[in-house]
Design a protein around this motif. Structure first.
Motif, short mmCIF file in Angstrom:
data_model
loop_
_atom_site.label_atom_id
_atom_site.label_comp_id
_atom_site.label_asym_id
_atom_site.label_seq_id
_atom_site.Cartn_x
_atom_site.Cartn_y
_atom_site.Cartn_z
N ALA A 21 0.92 -1.15 0.02
CA ALA A 21 0.05 -0.10 -0.16
C ALA A 21 0.70 1.20 0.08
N ASN A 22 2.06 1.03 0.68
CA ASN A 22 2.95 2.27 0.69
C ASN A 22 3.51 2.45 -0.64
N LEU A 23 3.90 1.57 -1.37
CA LEU A 23 4.38 1.74 -2.62
C LEU A 23 3.31 2.37 -3.70
N LEU A 24 1.90 1.91 -3.64
CA LEU A 24 1.09 2.56 -4.46
C LEU A 24 0.52 3.61 -4.06
N SER A 25 0.94 4.35 -2.97
CA SER A 25 0.23 5.51 -2.51
C SER A 25 0.06 6.63 -3.28
N ASN A 26 0.63 6.75 -4.44
CA ASN A 26 0.47 7.91 -5.41
C ASN A 26 -0.67 7.64 -6.15
N TYR A 27 -1.47 6.52 -6.15
CA TYR A 27 -2.30 6.02 -7.26
C TYR A 27 -3.67 5.92 -6.32
N GLU A 28 -3.71 5.34 -5.12
CA GLU A 28 -5.02 5.49 -4.51
C GLU A 28 -4.91 5.42 -2.95
N THR A 29 -5.91 5.69 -2.04
CA THR A 29 -5.91 5.49 -0.82
C THR A 29 -5.36 4.31 -0.11
N ASN A 36 -6.80 2.37 2.25
CA ASN A 36 -7.96 1.55 2.22
C ASN A 36 -8.34 1.02 0.98
N LYS A 37 -8.25 1.75 0.00
CA LYS A 37 -8.80 1.31 -1.47
C LYS A 37 -7.68 0.33 -1.99
N ILE A 38 -6.46 0.50 -1.45
CA ILE A 38 -5.42 -0.26 -2.14
C ILE A 38 -5.71 -1.62 -1.44
N HIS A 39 -5.98 -1.79 -0.17
CA HIS A 39 -6.03 -2.84 0.62
C HIS A 39 -7.29 -3.72 0.00
N GLN A 40 -8.26 -2.98 -0.26
CA GLN A 40 -9.60 -3.52 -0.80
C GLN A 40 -9.14 -4.35 -2.19
N GLU A 41 -8.61 -3.54 -2.93
CA GLU A 41 -8.35 -4.14 -4.29
C GLU A 41 -7.43 -5.23 -4.27
N LEU A 42 -6.39 -5.35 -3.44
CA LEU A 42 -5.54 -6.38 -3.48
C LEU A 42 -6.41 -7.67 -2.84
N TYR A 43 -7.06 -7.43 -1.83
CA TYR A 43 -7.92 -8.64 -1.51
C TYR A 43 -8.63 -9.15 -2.52
N LYS A 44 -9.67 -8.16 -3.31
CA LYS A 44 -10.31 -8.90 -4.43
C LYS A 44 -9.44 -9.58 -5.36
N LYS A 45 -8.38 -9.09 -5.71
CA LYS A 45 -7.35 -9.78 -6.73
C LYS A 45 -7.06 -11.21 -6.15
N GLU A 46 -6.72 -11.09 -4.83
CA GLU A 46 -6.30 -12.36 -4.23
C GLU A 46 -7.39 -13.41 -4.36
N ILE A 47 -8.52 -12.98 -4.13
CA ILE A 47 -9.76 -14.10 -4.37
C ILE A 47 -9.94 -14.49 -5.62
N GLU A 48 -9.78 -13.30 -6.47
CA GLU A 48 -10.20 -13.72 -7.97
C GLU A 48 -9.03 -14.57 -8.55
N ASN A 49 -7.65 -14.63 -7.78
CA ASN A 49 -6.74 -15.54 -8.55
C ASN A 49 -6.60 -17.16 -7.62
N LEU A 50 -7.47 -17.22 -6.62
CA LEU A 50 -7.16 -18.24 -5.68
C LEU A 50 -7.55 -19.49 -6.56
N PRO A 51 -8.65 -19.66 -7.47
CA PRO A 51 -8.68 -20.77 -8.19
C PRO A 51 -7.54 -21.29 -9.27
N ILE A 52 -6.61 -20.09 -9.46
CA ILE A 52 -5.83 -20.16 -10.37
C ILE A 52 -4.48 -20.81 -9.56
N TYR A 53 -3.83 -19.84 -8.86
CA TYR A 53 -2.85 -19.89 -8.26
C TYR A 53 -2.63 -20.65 -6.71
N GLY A 54 -3.90 -20.67 -6.22
CA GLY A 54 -4.04 -21.47 -5.05
C GLY A 54 -3.47 -20.43 -3.75
N TYR A 55 -3.28 -21.28 -2.72
CA TYR A 55 -2.59 -20.40 -1.47
C TYR A 55 -1.54 -20.22 -1.31
N GLY A 56 -0.70 -19.25 -0.91
CA GLY A 56 0.68 -18.96 -0.62
C GLY A 56 1.17 -17.72 -1.18
#
Length: 230
Positions: free
Chosen positions: A32-40, A42-62
């Protein structure tokens, strides 16, 4: 008391045997600190979580799948303008996670030493196979376990397959872990036993909203408390 017919006790690994989720929280904050110039933040955390869930069936956990999710999230939040230097820093976040020390949680060794005399002990955990094998080796705990199962998911069918592989009945199996969703509820649904040992932080994906107060499982604040139930 837990049923006397228990023959096999399975332990979740991450945040049950050793610290894990804490490192993910640190990595998310660094991202989130690295991406702070692009979003808040809280928004960065939300979008990362959404991406993780989207990718779980493809890459699994870890961690490896987590790193890919961070890179994809960075590309999307920056509208594909993120520079190579930042991508490199994201990759390094993942490498640092893979090199973190394996910190065994308080009481784990005492519990394993006590239980190994009377039960067959195994590890049943999700995650990346190579990473989990590395952590088991570094932890020094591998000597306590007859079997290690790294599972792509922890649902009723997955546990049933494991129990069949162990050639026991579900009533002879006890699972110990920090996640109600993955380490408790599926076991109760197939007639096995479960003990919940909460960790101080829980990944959003593992949280349970349903009322579990009337379900037949034990919950303890310390792993050593389970010795009073066995």
């Amino acid at each position: 008391m837990i049923k006397k017919q228990i023959k096999v006790i399975a332990f979740d690994a991450d945040d049950t045997l050793w610290v894990n989720e804490t490192y993910f929280r640190e990595a998310e904050n660094a991202f989130a600190n690295l991406l702070s110039n692009y979003e808040t933040e809280n928004k960065i955390h939300q979008e990362l979580y959404k991406k993780e869930i989207e990718n779980l069936p493809i890459y699994g956990y870890g961690i490896k799948g987590f790193v890919i999710s961070m890179i994809e999230c960075a590309l999307e939040l920056s509208n594909n303008t993120i520079n190579q230097k930042t991508i490199s820093k994201i990759i390094n976040i993942g490498k640092e996670m893979l090199q973190k020390p394996v910190i065994i949680l308080d009481g784990v060794i005492d519990v394993l030493n006590s239980l190994k005399r009377d039960y067959k002990l195994i590890v049943a955990t999700k995650g990346d196979l190579l990473d989990q094998e590395r952590k088991l080796e570094k932890s020094g705990l591998i000597k306590y376990f007859h079997h290690v199962e790294v599972m792509s998911e922890k649902k009723e069918n997955d546990y049933t397959k494991l129990i069949n592989h162990l050639d026991i009945q579900a009533s002879e199996f006890l699972m110990i872990g920090n996640s109600l969703k993955s380490d408790v509820l599926p076991l109760l649904n197939i007639g096995a036993s479960a003990i919940h040992i909460p960790f101080h932080t829980t990944w959003e994906h593992e949280k349970v909203t349903q009322d579990t107060t009337n379900l037949n499982y034990k919950s303890y604040t310390k792993i050593t408390d389970i010795l009073n139930s066995l």
